[in-house]
Design a protein around this motif. Sequence first.
Motif, PDB file in Angstrom:
ATOM      1  N   GLY A 125       0.815  -1.211   0.000  1.00  0.00           N
ATOM      2  CA  GLY A 125       0.000   0.000   0.000  1.00  0.00           C
ATOM      3  C   GLY A 125       0.847   1.258   0.000  1.00  0.00           C
ATOM      4  N   GLU A 126       0.174   2.381  -0.038  1.00  0.00           N
ATOM      5  CA  GLU A 126       0.895   3.656  -0.140  1.00  0.00           C
ATOM      6  C   GLU A 126       1.670   3.998   1.121  1.00  0.00           C
ATOM      7  OE1 GLU A 126      -2.568   6.912   0.784  1.00  0.00           O
ATOM      8  OE2 GLU A 126      -2.549   5.999  -1.212  1.00  0.00           O
ATOM      9  N   ASN A 127       1.318   3.385   2.253  1.00  0.00           N
ATOM     10  CA  ASN A 127       2.044   3.629   3.503  1.00  0.00           C
ATOM     11  C   ASN A 127       3.106   2.575   3.786  1.00  0.00           C
ATOM     12  OD1 ASN A 127       0.582   5.991   4.127  1.00  0.00           O
ATOM     13  ND2 ASN A 127      -1.089   4.765   4.934  1.00  0.00           N
ATOM     14  N   ILE A 131      11.454   0.539   1.549  1.00  0.00           N
ATOM     15  CA  ILE A 131      12.088  -0.598   0.857  1.00  0.00           C
ATOM     16  C   ILE A 131      11.064  -1.417   0.077  1.00  0.00           C
ATOM     17  CG2 ILE A 131      14.173  -0.832   2.260  1.00  0.00           C
ATOM     18  CD1 ILE A 131      12.873  -3.143   3.741  1.00  0.00           C
ATOM     19  N   TYR A 132       9.836  -1.475   0.577  1.00  0.00           N
ATOM     20  CA  TYR A 132       8.806  -2.207  -0.156  1.00  0.00           C
ATOM     21  C   TYR A 132       8.266  -1.398  -1.331  1.00  0.00           C
ATOM     22  CZ  TYR A 132       8.910  -6.239   2.859  1.00  0.00           C
ATOM     23  OH  TYR A 132       9.316  -7.385   3.500  1.00  0.00           O
ATOM     24  N   LEU A 133       8.200  -0.085  -1.190  1.00  0.00           N
ATOM     25  CA  LEU A 133       7.824   0.765  -2.332  1.00  0.00           C
ATOM     26  C   LEU A 133       8.895   0.664  -3.414  1.00  0.00           C
ATOM     27  CD1 LEU A 133       6.519   3.919  -0.406  1.00  0.00           C
ATOM     28  CD2 LEU A 133       5.147   2.119  -1.519  1.00  0.00           C
ATOM     29  N   TRP A 134      10.152   0.671  -2.995  1.00  0.00           N
ATOM     30  CA  TRP A 134      11.290   0.505  -3.912  1.00  0.00           C
ATOM     31  C   TRP A 134      11.208  -0.839  -4.633  1.00  0.00           C
ATOM     32  CZ3 TRP A 134      14.856  -3.447  -3.073  1.00  0.00           C
ATOM     33  CH2 TRP A 134      15.981  -3.448  -3.895  1.00  0.00           C
ATOM     34  N   ALA A 135      10.894  -1.896  -3.883  1.00  0.00           N
ATOM     35  CA  ALA A 135      10.816  -3.238  -4.478  1.00  0.00           C
ATOM     36  C   ALA A 135       9.733  -3.283  -5.559  1.00  0.00           C
ATOM     37  CB  ALA A 135      10.538  -4.278  -3.399  1.00  0.00           C
ATOM     38  N   LYS A 136       8.571  -2.710  -5.259  1.00  0.00           N
ATOM     39  CA  LYS A 136       7.493  -2.703  -6.246  1.00  0.00           C
ATOM     40  C   LYS A 136       7.885  -1.879  -7.463  1.00  0.00           C
ATOM     41  CE  LYS A 136       2.709  -1.491  -7.098  1.00  0.00           C
ATOM     42  NZ  LYS A 136       1.514  -0.817  -6.625  1.00  0.00           N
ATOM     43  N   GLU A 137       8.488  -0.731  -7.244  1.00  0.00           N
ATOM     44  CA  GLU A 137       8.882   0.151  -8.347  1.00  0.00           C
ATOM     45  C   GLU A 137       9.893  -0.520  -9.269  1.00  0.00           C
ATOM     46  OE1 GLU A 137      11.551   4.159  -8.827  1.00  0.00           O
ATOM     47  OE2 GLU A 137      10.089   4.137  -7.203  1.00  0.00           O
ATOM     48  N   ASN A 138      10.814  -1.278  -8.684  1.00  0.00           N
ATOM     49  CA  ASN A 138      11.896  -1.858  -9.475  1.00  0.00           C
ATOM     50  C   ASN A 138      11.656  -3.291  -9.944  1.00  0.00           C
ATOM     51  OD1 ASN A 138      14.223   0.148  -9.607  1.00  0.00           O
ATOM     52  ND2 ASN A 138      13.592   0.249  -7.472  1.00  0.00           N
ATOM     53  N   TYR A 139      10.701  -3.988  -9.337  1.00  0.00           N
ATOM     54  CA  TYR A 139      10.495  -5.385  -9.712  1.00  0.00           C
ATOM     55  C   TYR A 139       9.044  -5.697 -10.075  1.00  0.00           C
ATOM     56  CZ  TYR A 139      12.092 -10.217  -9.912  1.00  0.00           C
ATOM     57  OH  TYR A 139      12.450 -11.478 -10.336  1.00  0.00           O
ATOM     58  N   GLY A 140       8.159  -4.768  -9.812  1.00  0.00           N
ATOM     59  CA  GLY A 140       6.761  -4.973 -10.172  1.00  0.00           C
ATOM     60  C   GLY A 140       5.949  -5.603  -9.053  1.00  0.00           C
ATOM     61  N   ASN A 141       4.755  -5.999  -9.415  1.00  0.00           N
ATOM     62  CA  ASN A 141       3.795  -6.499  -8.427  1.00  0.00           C
ATOM     63  C   ASN A 141       4.214  -7.801  -7.752  1.00  0.00           C
ATOM     64  OD1 ASN A 141       1.998  -4.364  -8.531  1.00  0.00           O
ATOM     65  ND2 ASN A 141       0.879  -5.236 -10.255  1.00  0.00           N
ATOM     66  N   SER A 142       5.097  -8.576  -8.364  1.00  0.00           N
ATOM     67  CA  SER A 142       5.518  -9.820  -7.705  1.00  0.00           C
ATOM     68  C   SER A 142       6.346  -9.535  -6.449  1.00  0.00           C
ATOM     69  CB  SER A 142       6.299 -10.724  -8.661  1.00  0.00           C
ATOM     70  OG  SER A 142       7.545 -10.169  -8.984  1.00  0.00           O
ATOM     71  N   ALA A 143       6.816  -8.302  -6.290  1.00  0.00           N
ATOM     72  CA  ALA A 143       7.559  -7.926  -5.084  1.00  0.00           C
ATOM     73  C   ALA A 143       6.625  -7.478  -3.959  1.00  0.00           C
ATOM     74  CB  ALA A 143       8.567  -6.823  -5.401  1.00  0.00           C
ATOM     75  N   VAL A 144       5.361  -7.286  -4.271  1.00  0.00           N
ATOM     76  CA  VAL A 144       4.391  -6.855  -3.259  1.00  0.00           C
ATOM     77  C   VAL A 144       3.852  -8.093  -2.549  1.00  0.00           C
ATOM     78  CG1 VAL A 144       2.205  -5.674  -2.839  1.00  0.00           C
ATOM     79  CG2 VAL A 144       3.738  -4.849  -4.635  1.00  0.00           C
ATOM     80  N   PRO A 145       4.043  -8.186  -1.237  1.00  0.00           N
ATOM     81  CA  PRO A 145       3.525  -9.350  -0.510  1.00  0.00           C
ATOM     82  C   PRO A 145       2.015  -9.494  -0.670  1.00  0.00           C
ATOM     83  CG  PRO A 145       5.063  -8.132   0.856  1.00  0.00           C
ATOM     84  CD  PRO A 145       4.802  -7.286  -0.354  1.00  0.00           C
TER      85      PRO A 145
END
Length: 183
Positions: A125-127, A131-145
């Motif tokens: 989510g936005e909050n 490091i998790y925002l970075w992961a999503k930005e650089n690797y896409g949705n598969s990085a989002v738990p």
Amino acid sequence: MNQFKGLIYIIIFMISFFNTVNAEYEKIFFDFEIKDINEKTFALENFKNKAVLLVNVASNCGFTKQYSELQELYDKYSVKGLVVLGVPSNQFGGQEPGSNNEIKDFCETNFNITFPMTAKINVKGENAHPIYLWAKENYGNSAVPKWNFHKILINKDGKIEDTYSSFTKPMSKKLINKIEEIL
């Protein structure tokens, strides 16, 4: 002749979809800071030149027994340069309701956890923590738990190597093979 040119363009166009795209990392994992389970800020650059398995964890989840395998993985590969980093989060079914002290006590008492743990944070989510925002930005949705015990494998260069669902056990061949490859 025009059909031949058209066919060539179609083939080139199709091949372009098979090329893997590497993210243009403006920052790497080691550029961030996070609070540990004792609420002390530490720089992730302390893990530079190591591989990191980032795992969002929860004490009251059906996958909680994975703590044992995470500790086993850490015991086996930490000497070769692997860090398991547990990241408590209460975002999935409210399964991590306790305080940082309660989480720490639970992990030490029930699973003899010695790998580093962070303070409880948001992982989606936005909050979400940066490091998790970075992961999503650089690797896409598969990085989002999608649930507790989602795993993100960071290579020694501070970039995401791969991600694994909650169903992938820490001592699975799939994960161990990738860890051994990057160590």
